[in-house]
Design a protein around this motif. Structure first.
Motif, short mmCIF file in Angstrom:
data_model
loop_
_atom_site.label_atom_id
_atom_site.label_comp_id
_atom_site.label_asym_id
_atom_site.label_seq_id
_atom_site.Cartn_x
_atom_site.Cartn_y
_atom_site.Cartn_z
N ALA A 72 1.29 -1.38 -0.61
CA ALA A 72 0.16 -0.30 -0.15
C ALA A 72 1.01 1.53 0.55
O ALA A 72 0.82 2.06 -0.70
N GLY A 73 2.47 1.36 0.80
CA GLY A 73 2.83 2.50 0.76
C GLY A 73 3.79 2.78 -0.49
O GLY A 73 4.17 3.60 -1.10
N GLY A 74 4.03 1.31 -0.93
CA GLY A 74 4.84 1.20 -2.51
C GLY A 74 3.80 1.42 -3.26
O GLY A 74 4.25 2.59 -4.26
N TYR A 75 2.10 1.81 -3.40
CA TYR A 75 1.50 2.18 -4.24
C TYR A 75 1.60 3.63 -4.26
O TYR A 75 1.42 4.76 -4.96
N VAL A 76 1.36 4.09 -3.48
CA VAL A 76 1.96 5.75 -2.93
C VAL A 76 2.77 5.39 -3.93
O VAL A 76 2.99 7.31 -4.61
#
Length: 134
Positions: A20-24
């Protein structure tokens, strides 16, 4: 109960929180790349910024684009297989032995300028996993 919490935090589920952080990061990197690099857009570099899971790691980057690094960090491109590099600028051909490319970072600012939203995405995903378990 602890069994439910344990299942909620299984490796795959916990890794999804990091994703989820990676997609940001990916989203912001694509925006920076579009704004900085796409004067003659094919979108190839931008479209190859992605999130990948590799074992215990979540990677965010450009995969399969050989010129991605030179755009991020800058550097010198030298003629290797021919005596000169040849390219067009404003319709005129230029022949030179080397070109110094300035750094036009898109990945580093995606992290540096958005740390709070990256952390929040990870926290929100973890919170959702835990709330689903209790």
């Amino acid at each position: 109960d602890m069994k439910k919490l344990s299942r909620a935090m299984q490796h795959d589920k916990a890794m999804s929180a990091l994703e989820a952080g990676g997609y940001v990061i990916m989203s912001h990197a694509q925006e920076y790349a579009r704004n900085k690099l796409n004067k003659h857009p094919t979108g190839f570099l931008t479209n190859n910024i992605s999130v990948k899971r590799l074992g215990n790691l979540v990677l965010v980057g450009v995969f399969g684009v050989v010129y991605a690094k030179i755009h991020e960090f800058g550097g010198i491109i030298q003629a290797r297989n021919k005596p000169f590099l040849a390219f067009q600028i404003d319709g005129r051909w230029v022949f030179t032995k080397s070109v110094t490319m300035p750094a036009r970072p898109y990945m580093r600012p995606a992290v540096d300028n958005h740390l709070d939203s990256i952390k929040q995405a990870i926290i929100d995903a973890l919170r959702g996993l835990l709330q689903g378990a209790i």
